[in-house]
Write a protein that holds these residues in place. Structure first.
Motif, short mmCIF file in Angstrom:
data_model
loop_
_atom_site.label_atom_id
_atom_site.label_comp_id
_atom_site.label_asym_id
_atom_site.label_seq_id
_atom_site.Cartn_x
_atom_site.Cartn_y
_atom_site.Cartn_z
N ALA A 202 0.89 -1.16 0.00
CA ALA A 202 0.00 0.00 0.00
C ALA A 202 0.92 1.21 0.00
O ALA A 202 1.53 1.54 1.02
CB ALA A 202 -0.90 0.00 1.21
N LEU A 203 1.07 1.85 -1.16
CA LEU A 203 2.02 2.95 -1.30
C LEU A 203 1.30 4.28 -1.46
O LEU A 203 0.49 4.45 -2.37
CB LEU A 203 2.90 2.73 -2.53
CG LEU A 203 3.88 1.57 -2.49
CD1 LEU A 203 4.57 1.43 -3.83
CD2 LEU A 203 4.91 1.78 -1.40
N ALA A 204 1.60 5.19 -0.59
CA ALA A 204 1.13 6.56 -0.76
C ALA A 204 1.95 7.20 -1.88
O ALA A 204 2.99 6.67 -2.27
CB ALA A 204 1.29 7.33 0.55
N PRO A 205 1.51 8.32 -2.43
CA PRO A 205 2.26 8.97 -3.51
C PRO A 205 3.72 9.23 -3.14
O PRO A 205 4.02 9.71 -2.05
CB PRO A 205 1.51 10.28 -3.74
CG PRO A 205 0.13 10.00 -3.28
CD PRO A 205 0.28 9.05 -2.12
N ASN A 206 4.63 8.87 -4.05
CA ASN A 206 6.06 9.13 -3.93
C ASN A 206 6.69 8.56 -2.66
O ASN A 206 7.62 9.12 -2.11
CB ASN A 206 6.33 10.64 -4.02
CG ASN A 206 7.75 10.90 -4.51
OD1 ASN A 206 8.28 10.12 -5.30
ND2 ASN A 206 8.35 11.96 -4.05
N ILE A 207 6.21 7.42 -2.21
CA ILE A 207 6.76 6.75 -1.03
C ILE A 207 7.62 5.58 -1.47
O ILE A 207 7.29 4.84 -2.40
CB ILE A 207 5.62 6.25 -0.11
CG1 ILE A 207 4.85 7.43 0.46
CG2 ILE A 207 6.13 5.33 0.99
CD1 ILE A 207 5.66 8.33 1.38
N VAL B 124 11.14 -0.13 -4.04
CA VAL B 124 10.11 0.25 -5.01
C VAL B 124 9.47 1.57 -4.56
O VAL B 124 9.27 1.79 -3.38
CB VAL B 124 9.06 -0.87 -5.19
CG1 VAL B 124 8.34 -1.17 -3.91
CG2 VAL B 124 8.08 -0.55 -6.29
N ARG B 125 9.21 2.43 -5.54
CA ARG B 125 8.65 3.75 -5.25
C ARG B 125 7.38 3.96 -6.07
O ARG B 125 7.32 3.62 -7.23
CB ARG B 125 9.65 4.85 -5.60
CG ARG B 125 9.13 6.26 -5.35
CD ARG B 125 10.16 7.31 -5.65
NE ARG B 125 11.32 7.24 -4.80
CZ ARG B 125 11.40 7.73 -3.56
NH1 ARG B 125 10.36 8.30 -3.01
NH2 ARG B 125 12.51 7.64 -2.88
N SER B 126 6.39 4.56 -5.41
CA SER B 126 5.17 4.94 -6.12
C SER B 126 5.45 6.15 -6.99
O SER B 126 6.08 7.11 -6.56
CB SER B 126 4.07 5.29 -5.11
OG SER B 126 3.00 5.94 -5.76
N THR B 127 4.98 6.10 -8.24
CA THR B 127 5.12 7.24 -9.14
C THR B 127 3.77 7.88 -9.42
O THR B 127 3.65 8.75 -10.27
CB THR B 127 5.76 6.80 -10.47
OG1 THR B 127 4.94 5.79 -11.07
CG2 THR B 127 7.16 6.26 -10.25
N ASN C 279 -1.70 0.13 -4.89
CA ASN C 279 -1.60 -1.11 -4.12
C ASN C 279 -1.09 -2.23 -5.03
O ASN C 279 -1.81 -3.18 -5.33
CB ASN C 279 -2.98 -1.46 -3.55
CG ASN C 279 -2.88 -2.23 -2.27
OD1 ASN C 279 -1.81 -2.49 -1.78
ND2 ASN C 279 -4.03 -2.62 -1.75
N PRO C 280 0.18 -2.15 -5.48
CA PRO C 280 0.68 -3.15 -6.41
C PRO C 280 1.04 -4.46 -5.71
O PRO C 280 1.34 -4.48 -4.52
CB PRO C 280 1.93 -2.49 -6.99
CG PRO C 280 2.43 -1.65 -5.85
CD PRO C 280 1.17 -1.14 -5.18
N ALA C 281 1.01 -5.53 -6.47
CA ALA C 281 1.56 -6.80 -6.01
C ALA C 281 3.00 -6.86 -6.52
O ALA C 281 3.28 -6.48 -7.65
CB ALA C 281 0.75 -7.95 -6.56
N LEU C 282 3.90 -7.31 -5.69
CA LEU C 282 5.32 -7.36 -6.05
C LEU C 282 5.85 -8.72 -5.61
O LEU C 282 5.61 -9.13 -4.48
CB LEU C 282 6.08 -6.24 -5.35
CG LEU C 282 7.59 -6.21 -5.51
CD1 LEU C 282 7.96 -5.82 -6.93
CD2 LEU C 282 8.22 -5.25 -4.53
N THR C 283 6.54 -9.41 -6.50
CA THR C 283 7.20 -10.66 -6.15
C THR C 283 8.70 -10.40 -6.13
O THR C 283 9.25 -9.83 -7.07
CB THR C 283 6.87 -11.77 -7.16
OG1 THR C 283 5.45 -11.96 -7.19
CG2 THR C 283 7.53 -13.07 -6.78
N VAL C 284 9.33 -10.79 -5.04
CA VAL C 284 10.77 -10.64 -4.89
C VAL C 284 11.34 -12.05 -4.68
O VAL C 284 10.75 -12.85 -3.96
CB VAL C 284 11.12 -9.77 -3.66
CG1 VAL C 284 12.63 -9.66 -3.47
CG2 VAL C 284 10.51 -8.38 -3.82
#
Length: 80
Positions: free
Chosen positions: A9-14, A59-62, A68-73
Motif C-alpha cells: 500500500a504505497l502513498a504517492p512518492n513513497i 520500489v517507489r510509487s510514481t 496497491n501493487p503486487a510485487l514478487t521478490v
C-alpha cells in the motif's frame, strides 16, 4: 530459489523496501523482482543483495494517488 509475494500500500512518492532471506545455511547468489504487467504506477529503484543471505528490492510509487501493487521478490540461494 526462494520467493515471496508482497502486496504494498504505497502513498504517492513513497519508497518501500522488501527483503527475501535464504534458508539457514545458504548464501544469496542473485535475486530479482516481478511487477505485474500493466502496473505503471511503481518504479523499482534498486534490486541488490542486502548481505550474504538476503536480497533487497526498493520500489517507489510514481502515482499522484495511493497504489496497491503486487510485487514478487526472489533470492537465488546456494550452499557455500
Amino acid at each position: 530459489m526462494v520467493s515471496a509475494s508482497f502486496s504494498l500500500a504505497l502513498a504517492p512518492n513513497i519508497l518501500a523496501v522488501r527483503d527475501v532471506a535464504c534458508p539457514a545455511g545458504k548464501i544469496v547468489i542473485g535475486g530479482g523482482f516481478e511487477v505485474p504487467i500493466g502496473m505503471f504506477d511503481v518504479a523499482v529503484t534498486a534490486s541488490r543483495p542486502l548481505n550474504a543471505t538476503t536480497w533487497r528490492v526498493h520500489v517507489r510509487s510514481t502515482s499522484a494517488s495511493a497504489v496497491n501493487p503486487a510485487l514478487t521478490v526472489w533470492a537465488t540461494c546456494m550452499t557455500p
